[in-house]
Design an enzyme around this catalytic site. Structure first.
Site, PDB file in Angstrom:
ATOM      1  N   GLY A   1       0.847  -1.193   0.000  1.00  0.00           N
ATOM      2  CA  GLY A   1       0.000   0.000   0.000  1.00  0.00           C
ATOM      3  C   GLY A   1       0.876   1.232   0.000  1.00  0.00           C
ATOM      4  N   SER A   2       0.357   2.333   0.502  1.00  0.00           N
ATOM      5  CA  SER A   2       1.107   3.589   0.447  1.00  0.00           C
ATOM      6  C   SER A   2       2.217   3.621   1.507  1.00  0.00           C
ATOM      7  CB  SER A   2       0.165   4.764   0.655  1.00  0.00           C
ATOM      8  OG  SER A   2      -0.397   4.692   1.944  1.00  0.00           O
ATOM      9  N   THR A   3       3.194   4.481   1.274  1.00  0.00           N
ATOM     10  CA  THR A   3       4.307   4.615   2.211  1.00  0.00           C
ATOM     11  C   THR A   3       3.798   5.091   3.571  1.00  0.00           C
ATOM     12  OG1 THR A   3       5.707   5.163   0.329  1.00  0.00           O
ATOM     13  CG2 THR A   3       6.578   5.696   2.513  1.00  0.00           C
ATOM     14  N   ALA A   4       2.850   6.039   3.549  1.00  0.00           N
ATOM     15  CA  ALA A   4       2.328   6.588   4.817  1.00  0.00           C
ATOM     16  C   ALA A   4       1.685   5.479   5.661  1.00  0.00           C
ATOM     17  CB  ALA A   4       1.318   7.685   4.519  1.00  0.00           C
TER      18      ALA A   4
ATOM     19  N   GLU B   1       5.769  -3.285   0.928  1.00  0.00           N
ATOM     20  CA  GLU B   1       5.783  -2.983  -0.516  1.00  0.00           C
ATOM     21  C   GLU B   1       4.995  -1.692  -0.680  1.00  0.00           C
ATOM     22  OE1 GLU B   1       7.385  -4.599  -2.763  1.00  0.00           O
ATOM     23  OE2 GLU B   1       7.756  -6.579  -1.922  1.00  0.00           O
TER      24      GLU B   1
ATOM     25  N   GLY C   1       2.270   2.287   5.345  1.00  0.00           N
ATOM     26  CA  GLY C   1       3.338   1.335   5.672  1.00  0.00           C
ATOM     27  C   GLY C   1       4.035   1.700   6.978  1.00  0.00           C
TER      28      GLY C   1
ATOM     29  N   CYS D   1       1.678   1.039  -8.923  1.00  0.00           N
ATOM     30  CA  CYS D   1       2.851   1.374  -8.116  1.00  0.00           C
ATOM     31  C   CYS D   1       4.081   1.495  -9.005  1.00  0.00           C
ATOM     32  CB  CYS D   1       3.069   0.330  -7.027  1.00  0.00           C
ATOM     33  SG  CYS D   1       3.123  -1.356  -7.640  1.00  0.00           S
TER      34      CYS D   1
HETATM   35  P1  NAD Z   1      -3.337   2.439   1.462  1.00  0.00           P
HETATM   36  O1  NAD Z   1      -2.038   2.620   2.116  1.00  0.00           O
HETATM   37  O2  NAD Z   1      -4.347   3.510   1.581  1.00  0.00           O
HETATM   38  O3  NAD Z   1      -4.056   1.104   1.965  1.00  0.00           O
HETATM   39  C1  NAD Z   1      -3.443  -0.165   1.851  1.00  0.00           C
HETATM   40  C2  NAD Z   1      -4.104  -1.123   2.816  1.00  0.00           C
HETATM   41  O4  NAD Z   1      -3.778  -0.737   4.163  1.00  0.00           O
HETATM   42  C3  NAD Z   1      -5.628  -1.158   2.750  1.00  0.00           C
HETATM   43  O5  NAD Z   1      -6.054  -2.485   2.857  1.00  0.00           O
HETATM   44  C4  NAD Z   1      -6.034  -0.355   3.966  1.00  0.00           C
HETATM   45  O6  NAD Z   1      -7.306  -0.689   4.479  1.00  0.00           O
HETATM   46  C5  NAD Z   1      -4.959  -0.740   4.955  1.00  0.00           C
HETATM   47  N1  NAD Z   1      -4.760   0.190   6.068  1.00  0.00           N
HETATM   48  C6  NAD Z   1      -5.053   1.506   6.125  1.00  0.00           C
HETATM   49  N2  NAD Z   1      -4.694   2.022   7.325  1.00  0.00           N
HETATM   50  C7  NAD Z   1      -4.161   1.007   8.046  1.00  0.00           C
HETATM   51  C8  NAD Z   1      -3.593   0.903   9.345  1.00  0.00           C
HETATM   52  N3  NAD Z   1      -3.492   1.967  10.148  1.00  0.00           N
HETATM   53  N4  NAD Z   1      -3.134  -0.294   9.759  1.00  0.00           N
HETATM   54  C9  NAD Z   1      -3.200  -1.369   8.942  1.00  0.00           C
HETATM   55  N5  NAD Z   1      -3.728  -1.342   7.701  1.00  0.00           N
HETATM   56  C10 NAD Z   1      -4.208  -0.164   7.249  1.00  0.00           C
HETATM   57  O7  NAD Z   1      -2.998   2.148  -0.081  1.00  0.00           O
HETATM   58  P2  NAD Z   1      -4.012   1.964  -1.288  1.00  0.00           P
HETATM   59  O8  NAD Z   1      -4.600   3.319  -1.599  1.00  0.00           O
HETATM   60  O9  NAD Z   1      -4.929   0.836  -1.067  1.00  0.00           O
HETATM   61  O10 NAD Z   1      -3.036   1.535  -2.468  1.00  0.00           O
HETATM   62  C11 NAD Z   1      -2.302   2.437  -3.226  1.00  0.00           C
HETATM   63  C12 NAD Z   1      -0.853   2.527  -2.772  1.00  0.00           C
HETATM   64  O11 NAD Z   1      -0.290   1.223  -2.784  1.00  0.00           O
HETATM   65  C13 NAD Z   1       0.020   3.352  -3.684  1.00  0.00           C
HETATM   66  O12 NAD Z   1       0.918   4.124  -2.921  1.00  0.00           O
HETATM   67  C14 NAD Z   1       0.791   2.309  -4.483  1.00  0.00           C
HETATM   68  O13 NAD Z   1       2.007   2.746  -4.998  1.00  0.00           O
HETATM   69  C15 NAD Z   1       0.960   1.234  -3.454  1.00  0.00           C
HETATM   70  N6  NAD Z   1       1.215  -0.059  -4.084  1.00  0.00           N
HETATM   71  C16 NAD Z   1       2.455  -0.618  -3.945  1.00  0.00           C
HETATM   72  C17 NAD Z   1       2.734  -1.831  -4.560  1.00  0.00           C
HETATM   73  C18 NAD Z   1       4.078  -2.479  -4.429  1.00  0.00           C
HETATM   74  O14 NAD Z   1       4.178  -3.643  -4.747  1.00  0.00           O
HETATM   75  N7  NAD Z   1       5.119  -1.811  -3.975  1.00  0.00           N
HETATM   76  C19 NAD Z   1       1.739  -2.493  -5.289  1.00  0.00           C
HETATM   77  C20 NAD Z   1       0.503  -1.902  -5.397  1.00  0.00           C
HETATM   78  C21 NAD Z   1       0.247  -0.686  -4.788  1.00  0.00           C
END
Ligand code: NAD
Length: 487
Positions: free
Chosen positions: A197-200, A219, A202, A253
């Protein structure tokens, strides 16, 4: 509306993890061949019902059916590779004990952690989490998966399809919910957490997992660059840039967000990219090459980045401010974008791309590396492709094609810096979901007993002599210090 799912609270997450624990102990007793047998059956189900799964992806994300099928197909490839190669990569093997410990037999194998929590994003709701799920299962773990709140149906579909193959075990369970459900999974009794998901987010996941010293794989986002050298196939580079930037509405991503082009081919590249960008559009009609912005709030991010670039002197040769609408953003190509503009420094995650001219490829490498992210990158060059690829600070690079590394199951996938750490896919991906188990077995009494209180001064002298013979030889002293600067 696509579907209604009940949100899992901490109690139901913990119950799922407890079920997974039970299954994990059972699954760990199996051989790699047993696991391959089950995973191959699942692979068959996924392949035969590919269209159905792709339709759930299409319904939940809005991406075209063909794009949804592409990510399902690649996930199947990875599942197949992980199941077929887990034994070879993780199985027990003998290693040399060394001269000092020659009376021992030494072996190493990679054992499953137990229960893996997987938290996924919405942009590739099958391909991305399956990079963790498939490899974790093949390594002998059970998985509890929390899909994005935007794609719960995909998560439920995946878990149901594996239950069909293995009805009595909780090998893959899906828990549904928002950030709180993810947080509950981080706090539960899992042995490792794989986050995409997003860096923030993560950073939040890592902080929560730190409370229980639960290891994490992160990731995260990217700001991938594509480099075009003076000897590149310019048409192919423009085609790759267009697809890399606009497909899936740029919500990738590994999407191409920045391009650095050698001044000798810059104008020709811009002409080719412009032509291609004008040929594609977002929409729901049959000719649309990509769909809407899945996450409504992302439209504002894209608008902010385009505004910032234009107000600071960039030019939009395709699209621009008027191209950014909710929910469809049309292709936008920005030229001469200041390097400190947010369009260059932050992840845009929309169908926009910046194109900047460079004097030479050293400048291209320096600018490409000038970001806190380091996920993927692309190089178009006939003579220097591999050399330039190796100088780019990113986990993965494609040369003369785009994002191709993601479709090669034997290659590791992951980033550096703000793009995260750890690897899915390939042998590294299998090892990520296991721990190294070292065994040293004494085969005969040692000639020199070291680990005993019965050790004598004579033994210590003998030990020192052996070490001197093994490692004490004086190496030739060179007058010149090691000079690596010229290389
Ligand atoms: P996001 O960070 O908003 O959410 C990712 C997941 O985290 C979701 O399931 C969300 O419900 C969960 N989440 C949110 N807050 C949380 C917390 N406090 N504790 C635990 N889990 C929590 O990201 P997104 O909008 O779903 O996806 C887009 C991002 O993902 C982009 O930054 C993209 O670059 C990245 N991404 C990276 C890869 C990679 O392989 N590096 C692949 C796909 C997407």
């Amino acid at each position: 509306m696509v579907g209604v799912y009940a949100v899992d609270d901490a109690a139901s997450v913990n119950a799922a993890v407890a079920r997974a624990r039970h299954t994990a102990e059972w699954w760990a007793r199996g051989t790699f061949a047993d696991r391959k047998h089950v995973l191959d059956q699942w692979k068959g189900v996924l392949t035969r019902r590919m269209a159905q799964l792709a339709d759930v992806v299409h319904q939940e994300t809005g991406k075209p059916h063909g794009d949804a099928q592409l990510e399902v197909g690649l996930a199947i490839e990875h599942l197949s590779w992980a199941a077929a190669n887990a034994g070879k990569v993780l199985g027990r093997r003998r290693v040399s004990p060394g001269l000092l410990m020659a009376n021992h037999a030494a072996s190493v194998e990679y054992l499953p952690h137990g229960v893996i929590g997987v938290i996924g994003p919405w942009n590739y709701p099958v391909y991305t989490p399956m990079g963790s799920i498939a490899y974790a299962l093949a390594a002998g773990n059970a998985v509890v998966f929390k899909p994005s709140e935007l794609t719960p149906g995909v998560g439920a579909w995946l878990a149901d399809s594996l239950t069909e193959v293995l009805p009595d075990q909780a090998l893959l369970q899906t828990v549904v919910g928002f950030g709180e459900t993810g947080e509950a999974l981080c706090r539960s009794d899992i042995d490792k957490l794989a986050f995409t998901g997003s860096t923030a987010t993560g950073k939040k996941v890592m902080a929560t997992c730190a409370e229980t010293l639960t290891p994490v794989l992160i990731e995260a986002g990217g700001k991938d660059a594509l480099l075009v050298d003076e000897d590149a196939d310019v048409e192919a580079a423009a085609d790759a840039a267009a697809w890399g930037a606009f497909s899936n509405a740029g919500q990738t991503c590994l999407g191409v967000e920045r391009v650095y082009v050698h001044e000798k081919v810059h104008d020709r590249f811009v002409e080719e990219l412009t032509r291609r960008a004008r040929e594609v559009h977002a929409g729901t009609d049959a000719d649309a090459k990509f769909g809407p912005m899945t996450l409504p709030t992302q439209v504002d991010v894209v608008r902010r980045h385009v505004d910032d670039a234009l107000s600071r002197g960039a030019t939009a040769v395709v699209g621009g401010r008027d191209a950014v609408d909710d929910p469809f953003i049309q292709p936008t190509v920005l030229l001469d974008v200041p390097e400190d503009s947010t369009a260059i420094t932050e992840e845009t995650f929309g169908p926009t791309v910046t194109v900047n001219k460079v004097r030479d490829m050293d400048e291209a490498v320096r600018l490409a590396n000038g970001t806190s992210y380091g996920l993927g990158s692309t190089v178009f060059s006939k003579s220097r492709g591999t050399e330039l690829a190796r100088r780019l600070r990113s986990g993965m690079t494609s040369v003369n094609s785009v994002i191709s590394f993601a479709a090669i199951p034997s290659l590791p996938f992951g980033g550096v810096g703000d793009s995260g750490f750890g690897r899915i896919h390939g042998p590294d991906g299998l090892r990520e979901f296991s721990y190294a188990k070292a065994v040293a077995r004494q085969r005969m009494k040692p000639a020199v007993a070291l680990t005993t209180f019965d050790r004598t001064p004579e033994t210590d002298t003998l030990f020192a002599t052996i070490l001197t013979v093994l490692h004490g030889r004086a190496t030739q002293l060179t007058k010149k210090p090691l000079d690596l600067d010229g290389r």
